[in-house]
Design a protein around this motif. Structure first.
Motif, mmCIF file in Angstrom:
data_model
loop_
_atom_site.group_PDB
_atom_site.id
_atom_site.type_symbol
_atom_site.label_atom_id
_atom_site.label_comp_id
_atom_site.label_asym_id
_atom_site.label_seq_id
_atom_site.Cartn_x
_atom_site.Cartn_y
_atom_site.Cartn_z
ATOM 1 N N VAL A 108 0.839 -1.205 0.000
ATOM 2 C CA VAL A 108 0.000 0.000 0.000
ATOM 3 C C VAL A 108 0.873 1.253 0.000
ATOM 4 O O VAL A 108 0.587 2.230 -0.718
ATOM 5 C CB VAL A 108 -0.949 -0.002 1.220
ATOM 6 C CG1 VAL A 108 -1.665 1.346 1.335
ATOM 7 C CG2 VAL A 108 -1.970 -1.122 1.093
ATOM 8 N N PHE A 111 2.215 1.837 -3.574
ATOM 9 C CA PHE A 111 1.216 2.374 -4.499
ATOM 10 C C PHE A 111 0.831 3.804 -4.125
ATOM 11 O O PHE A 111 0.561 4.636 -5.003
ATOM 12 C CB PHE A 111 -0.023 1.481 -4.517
ATOM 13 C CG PHE A 111 0.117 0.288 -5.418
ATOM 14 C CD1 PHE A 111 0.080 0.425 -6.797
ATOM 15 C CD2 PHE A 111 0.294 -0.979 -4.891
ATOM 16 C CE1 PHE A 111 0.215 -0.658 -7.637
ATOM 17 C CE2 PHE A 111 0.428 -2.088 -5.717
ATOM 18 C CZ PHE A 111 0.394 -1.927 -7.095
ATOM 19 N N ALA A 112 0.793 4.101 -2.833
ATOM 20 C CA ALA A 112 0.451 5.462 -2.405
ATOM 21 C C ALA A 112 1.500 6.454 -2.883
ATOM 22 O O ALA A 112 1.172 7.579 -3.321
ATOM 23 C CB ALA A 112 0.324 5.508 -0.881
ATOM 24 N N ASP A 115 1.029 6.888 -6.708
ATOM 25 C CA ASP A 115 -0.168 7.652 -7.067
ATOM 26 C C ASP A 115 -0.197 9.034 -6.430
ATOM 27 O O ASP A 115 -1.056 9.869 -6.784
ATOM 28 C CB ASP A 115 -1.427 6.874 -6.648
ATOM 29 C CG ASP A 115 -1.554 5.554 -7.401
ATOM 30 O OD1 ASP A 115 -0.943 5.427 -8.476
ATOM 31 O OD2 ASP A 115 -2.257 4.643 -6.897
ATOM 32 N N GLU A 122 -5.350 5.205 -0.644
ATOM 33 C CA GLU A 122 -4.844 4.120 -1.486
ATOM 34 C C GLU A 122 -5.385 2.777 -1.032
ATOM 35 O O GLU A 122 -5.705 1.908 -1.857
ATOM 36 C CB GLU A 122 -3.315 4.113 -1.453
ATOM 37 C CG GLU A 122 -2.690 3.148 -2.446
ATOM 38 C CD GLU A 122 -2.990 3.545 -3.887
ATOM 39 O OE1 GLU A 122 -3.642 2.735 -4.588
ATOM 40 O OE2 GLU A 122 -2.587 4.648 -4.304
ATOM 41 N N THR A 123 -5.515 2.595 0.283
ATOM 42 C CA THR A 123 -6.087 1.348 0.812
ATOM 43 C C THR A 123 -7.512 1.157 0.308
ATOM 44 O O THR A 123 -7.909 0.065 -0.097
ATOM 45 C CB THR A 123 -6.071 1.361 2.354
ATOM 46 O OG1 THR A 123 -4.727 1.523 2.816
ATOM 47 C CG2 THR A 123 -6.652 0.077 2.914
ATOM 48 N N ASN A 125 -8.779 2.444 -2.411
ATOM 49 C CA ASN A 125 -8.727 2.154 -3.854
ATOM 50 C C ASN A 125 -8.419 0.678 -4.107
ATOM 51 O O ASN A 125 -9.055 0.028 -4.939
ATOM 52 C CB ASN A 125 -7.658 3.027 -4.520
ATOM 53 C CG ASN A 125 -8.096 4.468 -4.668
ATOM 54 O OD1 ASN A 125 -9.289 4.764 -4.605
ATOM 55 N ND2 ASN A 125 -7.139 5.369 -4.842
#
Length: 447
Positions: A108, A111-112, A115, A122-123, A125
């Motif tokens: 996570v 990806f955070a 993005d 993000e979690t 998403n």
């Protein structure tokens, strides 16, 4: 004292050494294979995500190894003993718990950062993607199981409730496999990695199904176990005598235990580990239990002729693991059951000393049988009574030496309450009894 000379015992010990070496080699091979598989996939451009991917691989490997522990493969059981395997199960479970926290946390975070949004966003998403959601559910269930397995919570649960909760582990495994099918990337690098990875999981799941379902079903269909008699040994302890077909072909030994189910008397998921309290004779089996749980307390009401479902035998608490020519058997409370069976076992040759610890004489279950067996085989039986505390420490090193002066030259078998077993093991270490001569049995079983 000299080492036990019987050819059968020596052959068994050699096979145990070979099995242990093979099992260690299997674990090392898989750890190396996972690392090579990770390297082959490449480092990636997202450091937190790369770390999360590596942790995910080790999480999946730990889960596969846990399945093999839960499968209770006979070769693993004979090599290490159920008591040691249970400790490994606990430590593997803790490793899985922390990996299940760290793996999604790093993923996570990665990806955070990519993005450019907060971690919580993000979690949310990622949770909209079904494969990721399955992994999150698995991690959540795992946390619940671990939280209810810590010592403080475990003491408040009956064995039956704890066992039922642990059945959720199979749901966690299923969700974890589905998560890997959709999200796994490191083992898709080439056909070799795919064959290795799914071959490992096929082996683990196959071993689990065979060891926990197929083999028990085949054995119970063959032996058709039934209750032959129920005998009250004391106000809160009963012995259940069980008969069946072709019991001489059942590979059970004195000191081992089964997981017992009594269809119609308890729900199908309620199962208890009870040791054999008599040496198997090919005609009947006997278990003796104290009424401390829903299953054991109700054994006195078992109808004669009712069906019995047994899974096992399990445990390396047998005469086959001796290393010396003389033995000390130490029992506490209802832990006397496998000790009593060992005292009767003709394979336990040589001089035997028995130390039986109870608070009061009236608590000494099966004492009459123990005395008769001790007389027959010219063994020494010491009944140790009284409350532990103050100056009364029956298993202090000096007390053990006073009772058994040559204890360092004997095999020592210990079975009893945790506190007593821990005290005995501590004293044996302080007396420098070689670890290979110490055999302990505790019942903190995995599902």
């Amino acid at each position: 004292m000299t080492a036990v000379p019987q050819p059968r015992v020596l052959t068994f010990r050699r096979s145990v050494r070979v099995a242990r070496a093979a099992i260690v080699a299997f674990i090392v091979f898989n750890v190396v294979a996972v690392q090579l598989m990770f390297v082959a996939a490449g480092p990636g451009k997202n450091p937190p995500g790369t770390i999360g991917r590596l942790l995910g691989l080790y999480l999946a490997l730990a889960m596969a190894l846990q399945l093999l522990l839960v499968a209770r493969l006979p070769v693993v059981d004979r090599a290490f003993g159920m008591d040691r395997l249970t400790v490994w199960h606990r430590w593997t479970g803790l490793a899985i718990f922390w990996l299940a926290l760290a793996h999604p946390a790093f993923v996570v975070l990665g990806f955070a950062r990519l993005d450019g949004i907060p971690i919580l966003a993000e979690t949310a998403n990622l949770a909209r993607q079904l494969p990721v959601l399955l992994g999150m559910i698995a991690a959540g269930l795992l946390m619940v199981i671990v939280a209810l397995s810590v010592r403080a919570a475990r003491r408040r649960l009956s064995y039956e409730a704890w066992h039922a909760i642990h059945l959720l582990l199979y749901v966690v495994v299923l969700l974890g496999v589905l998560h890997q099918v959709y999200e796994g990337t490191a083992f898709r690098v080439n056909p070799v990695t795919q064959v290795y990875w799914w071959g490992l999981w096929a082996f683990a799941l196959g071993a689990l199904i065979a060891g926990r379902l197929v083999v028990p079903m085949v054995r119970n269909s063959r032996h058709r176990l039934r209750v032959a008699a129920v005998v009250e040994e004391s106000d809160d302890t009963v012995s259940v005598h069980i008969t069946g077909r072709e019991l001489e072909k059942l590979p059970a030994r004195a000191g081992q235990f089964f997981l017992w189910r009594f269809p119609g008397h308890n729900r199908w998921w309620q199962v208890n580990p009870f040791s054999l309290s008599a040496t198997p004779n090919g005609r009947s089996l006997r278990l003796t239990a104290k009424g401390v749980g829903a299953t054991s307390a109700g054994l006195r009401d078992l109808p004669i002729g009712s069906r019995v479902y047994a899974e096992g035998p399990y445990g390396a608490f047998t005469a086959a693991h001796r290393t010396r020519g003389a033995t000390v058997l130490i029992a506490g409370g209802i832990g006397v059951t496998p000790i009593r069976a060992l005292l009767e076992d003709p394979d336990l040759t040589g001089h035997v000393v028995v130390l039986y610890r109870v608070r009061e004489v009236r608590d000494a279950v099966l004492l009459g049988e123990m005395q008769n067996l001790a007389d027959v085989r010219q063994a020494r039986l010491h009944l140790l009574t009284g409350r532990t505390g103050g100056g009364h420490r029956p298993f202090a090193p000096e007390q053990l030496v006073a009772l058994v002066p040559d204890i360092t030259a004997r095999d020592v078998y210990v079975c009893g309450p945790d506190a007593m077993t821990a005290a005995v093991l501590d004293s044996l270490r302080r007396l420098r009894v070689p670890p290979r001569q110490i055999h302990a049995e505790r019942f903190h079983l995995a599902t």
